[in-house]
Design an enzyme around this catalytic site. Structure first.
Site, PDB file in Angstrom:
ATOM      1  N   ASP A  56       0.813  -1.222   0.000  1.00  0.00           N
ATOM      2  CA  ASP A  56       0.000   0.000   0.000  1.00  0.00           C
ATOM      3  C   ASP A  56       0.845   1.271   0.000  1.00  0.00           C
ATOM      4  O   ASP A  56       0.437   2.296   0.550  1.00  0.00           O
ATOM      5  CB  ASP A  56      -0.967   0.021   1.199  1.00  0.00           C
ATOM      6  CG  ASP A  56      -1.755  -1.259   1.307  1.00  0.00           C
ATOM      7  OD1 ASP A  56      -2.250  -1.711   0.272  1.00  0.00           O
ATOM      8  OD2 ASP A  56      -1.851  -1.819   2.412  1.00  0.00           O
ATOM      9  N   LYS A 111       2.260   2.186  -5.143  1.00  0.00           N
ATOM     10  CA  LYS A 111       3.007   1.701  -6.308  1.00  0.00           C
ATOM     11  C   LYS A 111       2.223   1.882  -7.606  1.00  0.00           C
ATOM     12  O   LYS A 111       2.809   2.147  -8.647  1.00  0.00           O
ATOM     13  CB  LYS A 111       3.356   0.208  -6.143  1.00  0.00           C
ATOM     14  CG  LYS A 111       4.273  -0.076  -4.982  1.00  0.00           C
ATOM     15  CD  LYS A 111       4.489  -1.559  -4.794  1.00  0.00           C
ATOM     16  CE  LYS A 111       3.268  -2.327  -4.346  1.00  0.00           C
ATOM     17  NZ  LYS A 111       2.771  -2.032  -3.002  1.00  0.00           N
ATOM     18  N   ASN A 142      -4.971 -10.178  -4.105  1.00  0.00           N
ATOM     19  CA  ASN A 142      -4.807  -9.605  -2.761  1.00  0.00           C
ATOM     20  C   ASN A 142      -4.317  -8.169  -2.879  1.00  0.00           C
ATOM     21  O   ASN A 142      -4.465  -7.365  -1.963  1.00  0.00           O
ATOM     22  CB  ASN A 142      -3.831 -10.437  -1.900  1.00  0.00           C
ATOM     23  CG  ASN A 142      -2.531 -10.795  -2.616  1.00  0.00           C
ATOM     24  OD1 ASN A 142      -2.391 -10.597  -3.809  1.00  0.00           O
ATOM     25  ND2 ASN A 142      -1.582 -11.335  -1.874  1.00  0.00           N
ATOM     26  N   GLY A 193      -4.236  -4.278  -4.357  1.00  0.00           N
ATOM     27  CA  GLY A 193      -5.202  -3.283  -4.805  1.00  0.00           C
ATOM     28  C   GLY A 193      -4.431  -2.063  -5.256  1.00  0.00           C
ATOM     29  O   GLY A 193      -3.804  -1.404  -4.443  1.00  0.00           O
ATOM     30  N   HIS A 194      -4.407  -1.804  -6.546  1.00  0.00           N
ATOM     31  CA  HIS A 194      -3.630  -0.676  -7.057  1.00  0.00           C
ATOM     32  C   HIS A 194      -4.580   0.384  -7.603  1.00  0.00           C
ATOM     33  O   HIS A 194      -5.450   0.086  -8.412  1.00  0.00           O
ATOM     34  CB  HIS A 194      -2.660  -1.153  -8.144  1.00  0.00           C
ATOM     35  CG  HIS A 194      -1.570  -2.045  -7.602  1.00  0.00           C
ATOM     36  ND1 HIS A 194      -0.678  -2.722  -8.372  1.00  0.00           N
ATOM     37  CD2 HIS A 194      -1.241  -2.340  -6.328  1.00  0.00           C
ATOM     38  CE1 HIS A 194       0.155  -3.407  -7.603  1.00  0.00           C
ATOM     39  NE2 HIS A 194      -0.182  -3.197  -6.356  1.00  0.00           N
ATOM     40  N   GLN A 226       2.115  -5.865  -3.037  1.00  0.00           N
ATOM     41  CA  GLN A 226       2.491  -6.005  -1.615  1.00  0.00           C
ATOM     42  C   GLN A 226       3.791  -5.226  -1.335  1.00  0.00           C
ATOM     43  O   GLN A 226       4.037  -4.230  -1.990  1.00  0.00           O
ATOM     44  CB  GLN A 226       2.624  -7.477  -1.197  1.00  0.00           C
ATOM     45  CG  GLN A 226       1.292  -8.223  -1.162  1.00  0.00           C
ATOM     46  CD  GLN A 226       0.835  -8.740  -2.507  1.00  0.00           C
ATOM     47  OE1 GLN A 226       1.594  -9.335  -3.240  1.00  0.00           O
ATOM     48  NE2 GLN A 226      -0.416  -8.522  -2.849  1.00  0.00           N
ATOM     49  N   LYS A 249       2.753  10.331  -0.634  1.00  0.00           N
ATOM     50  CA  LYS A 249       1.815  10.873   0.365  1.00  0.00           C
ATOM     51  C   LYS A 249       2.463  11.845   1.349  1.00  0.00           C
ATOM     52  O   LYS A 249       2.093  11.878   2.525  1.00  0.00           O
ATOM     53  CB  LYS A 249       1.101   9.723   1.096  1.00  0.00           C
ATOM     54  CG  LYS A 249       0.193   8.929   0.159  1.00  0.00           C
ATOM     55  CD  LYS A 249      -0.656   7.920   0.869  1.00  0.00           C
ATOM     56  CE  LYS A 249      -1.993   8.468   1.288  1.00  0.00           C
ATOM     57  NZ  LYS A 249      -2.916   7.451   1.792  1.00  0.00           N
TER      58      LYS A 249
HETATM   59  P1  IMP Z   1      -2.556 -12.847   1.833  1.00  0.00           P
HETATM   60  O1  IMP Z   1      -1.606 -12.309   0.834  1.00  0.00           O
HETATM   61  O2  IMP Z   1      -4.002 -12.614   1.483  1.00  0.00           O
HETATM   62  O3  IMP Z   1      -2.286 -14.281   2.183  1.00  0.00           O
HETATM   63  O4  IMP Z   1      -2.342 -12.048   3.216  1.00  0.00           O
HETATM   64  C1  IMP Z   1      -1.162 -12.177   3.998  1.00  0.00           C
HETATM   65  C2  IMP Z   1      -0.782 -10.847   4.643  1.00  0.00           C
HETATM   66  O5  IMP Z   1      -0.383  -9.929   3.618  1.00  0.00           O
HETATM   67  C3  IMP Z   1      -1.930 -10.164   5.385  1.00  0.00           C
HETATM   68  O6  IMP Z   1      -1.404  -9.454   6.485  1.00  0.00           O
HETATM   69  C4  IMP Z   1      -2.467  -9.172   4.367  1.00  0.00           C
HETATM   70  O7  IMP Z   1      -3.111  -8.071   4.970  1.00  0.00           O
HETATM   71  C5  IMP Z   1      -1.174  -8.756   3.684  1.00  0.00           C
HETATM   72  N1  IMP Z   1      -1.375  -8.285   2.309  1.00  0.00           N
HETATM   73  C6  IMP Z   1      -1.592  -9.037   1.216  1.00  0.00           C
HETATM   74  N2  IMP Z   1      -1.705  -8.277   0.127  1.00  0.00           N
HETATM   75  C7  IMP Z   1      -1.535  -7.011   0.525  1.00  0.00           C
HETATM   76  C8  IMP Z   1      -1.510  -5.752  -0.169  1.00  0.00           C
HETATM   77  O8  IMP Z   1      -1.644  -5.661  -1.383  1.00  0.00           O
HETATM   78  N3  IMP Z   1      -1.302  -4.655   0.613  1.00  0.00           N
HETATM   79  C9  IMP Z   1      -1.095  -4.738   1.953  1.00  0.00           C
HETATM   80  N4  IMP Z   1      -1.101  -5.887   2.631  1.00  0.00           N
HETATM   81  C10 IMP Z   1      -1.322  -7.011   1.918  1.00  0.00           C
END
Ligand code: IMP
Length: 433
Positions: free
Chosen positions: A13, A16, A38, A40-41, A225, A336
């Site tokens: 977050d 990017k 997972n 979100g851009h 991530q 930011k």
């Molecule tokens: P997963 O990737 O859904 O298995 O989640 C594992 C950990 O990574 C959790 O703490 C999620 O909140 C975090 N996470 C996964 N994708 C993102 C992202 O794009 N931004 C921030 N945290 C993420």
């Protein structure tokens, strides 16, 4: 030549998506290399906000080819939804512009059900996953029982694989977790139709990128991530199941390191985290509320994928230096900065304290962050709105001092500074190196 890598230096977050959008203007190929939906851009172009989870942020430009690399796990239902959404917004997502690696792995409804069941079983020790089936899909990949996107070239065989996988998962879901499982026949039928639609998008991404690099084209590897969520180098076990680092970019696209030119670490001006795990500089109360925002704006600190409020705190210089080391980051983008307006003082963590000793660098890997307490340096804040600043000199002296201090702590140039969500709200800081 060359390959430029954009990655997050924190827990994801970092902003990017919009930086990828900016740099895509000069790129020929934009390729995601890790994770799945997972991520979100967000990309803002004028009044239009694009929220992307799987398709690379570079798609918003008309000249780019966008790719989903072999390091990704792809939920094909969500991918098709995203493609339909982009098409409805007038964005071309034809197979000429969008390519999916045959070696990427497929996420199924069973992976999502297993993700939820495992999180529920962990109870208060849960990771706080995004419940998108990411961990279970990478588990199947590692145990060599996953389904690769390339299987979609034969929809019948693909549907058979999906049916068998869903049946196997049903045994676990029902017997181990006492959960209702997705119906194998229904899922297989749905995935048969999906395969027919996605077939034309399959490609050998590594070969396409190698050709493009040989022709002198610019390839942008778009990270998802962040470094601290890396399966090996992050805050294990509170991490994701992939490699959002420079090494992950090479592995997840199928290219070697000789092509790499810039490694751009995107760093938010403060620190955020979603999900569980230690966070030494986490703040509560008014400061956290200020950093998080109210949720009214798309840029407030609420998950793009899950809507969860993000945990917020001061910038952690120790972890930033760690991310620079792990990734060989060559330059930073600081995002930011405008959100810090109105906070006084602004704190930066410059070292960790442990049993009376001060550590400017992590004395161990970041698994045991909870043992450390941050050492802060207080910097003067500024009151004015900086969102209209055009260049470095328009920033208040305190904001410039903050950026320079971060740069000094990181020992890495900060080339871009973002001061708002719009494409033009970015200060090119190249001359201040
Ligand atoms: P997963 O990737 O859904 O298995 O989640 C594992 C950990 O990574 C959790 O703490 C999620 O909140 C975090 N996470 C996964 N994708 C993102 C992202 O794009 N931004 C921030 N945290 C993420």
């Amino acid at each position: 030549m060359p390959l430029d890598v954009i990655l997050g230096s924190q827990w994801g977050d970092e902003g990017k998506g919009r930086i990828t959008d900016l740099l895509s203007a000069k790129a020929d190929i934009v390729a995601r290399f890790s994770g799945g939906d997972n991520a979100g851009h967000s990309v803002t172009v004028g009044d239009q906000l694009y929220k992307l989870h799987l398709v690379p942020s570079g798609i918003v430009h008309t000249h780019t080819t966008c790719m989903l690399g072999s390091g990704m796990v792809v939920n094909p239902v969500h991918l098709l939804d995203e493609m339909d959404y982009l098409e409805s917004e007038g964005v071309d997502v034809s197979p000429k512009r969008l390519k999916i690696s045959s070696a990427a792995h497929i996420i199924t409804p069973s992976h999502i059900a297993l993700d939820k069941a495992r999180e529920a079983q962990r109870g208060s020790a849960g990771i706080g996953t995004t419940m998108r089936g990411i961990g279970p899909a990478y588990t199947d990949k590692a145990t060599r029982s996953g389904i690769r996107a390339g299987s979609m070239t034969n929809p019948e065989e693909f549907a058979d694989l999906v049916e068998k996988h869903t049946q196997d998962a049903a045994n676990i879901l029902e017997k181990v977790f006492q959960q209702q499982a997705p119906n194998p026949t229904e899922v297989a039928l749905a995935y048969f139709d999906i395969a027919k639609r996605l077939q034309p998008y399959l490609a050998d991404i590594g070969a396409l990128i190698a050709d493009a690099l040989d022709q002198g084209k610019i390839v942008l590897a778009e990270g998802a991530q962040g470094t601290l969520l890396d399966l090996d180098h992050g805050t294990y076990p509170f991490v994701t199941s992939s490699y959002p680092t420079t090494a992950g970019a090479l592995m997840g696209l199928g290219v070697g390191p000789k092509h790499v030119r810039r490694i751009i670490g995107v760093t938010k001006s403060f620190q955020t985290r979603v999900g569980s795990g230690a966070f030494p500089t986490e703040c509560e109360g008014k400061i956290a509320q200020h950093l998080r925002g109210t949720g009214e704006h798309p840029w407030d600190e609420f998950g793009t994928t899950t809507g969860r409020p993000r945990r917020c705190g001061w910038l952690d210089g120790v972890l930033l230096r760690y991310a620079i080391r792990i990734n060989s980051i060559t330059e930073l983008t600081l995002t930011k900065l405008d959100i810090l307006s109105g906070l006084d003082p602004i704190q930066i963590c410059t070292a960790y304290q442990f049993e009376g000793t001060s550590y400017p660098d992590l004395p161990s890997d970041p698994t045991n962050l909870a043992e450390f307490s941050p050492e802060y340096e207080a910097m003067s804040g500024w009151d004015s709105d900086i969102t209209n600043a055009q260049d470095w000199d328009d920033l208040p002296a305190e904001a410039r001092a903050y950026v320079q201090r971060v740069q000094q702590l990181a020992n890495t140039p900060i080339r871009l500074i973002s001061i708002g969500p719009e494409r033009d709200q970015v200060i090119d800081n190249t001359n201040q190196d």
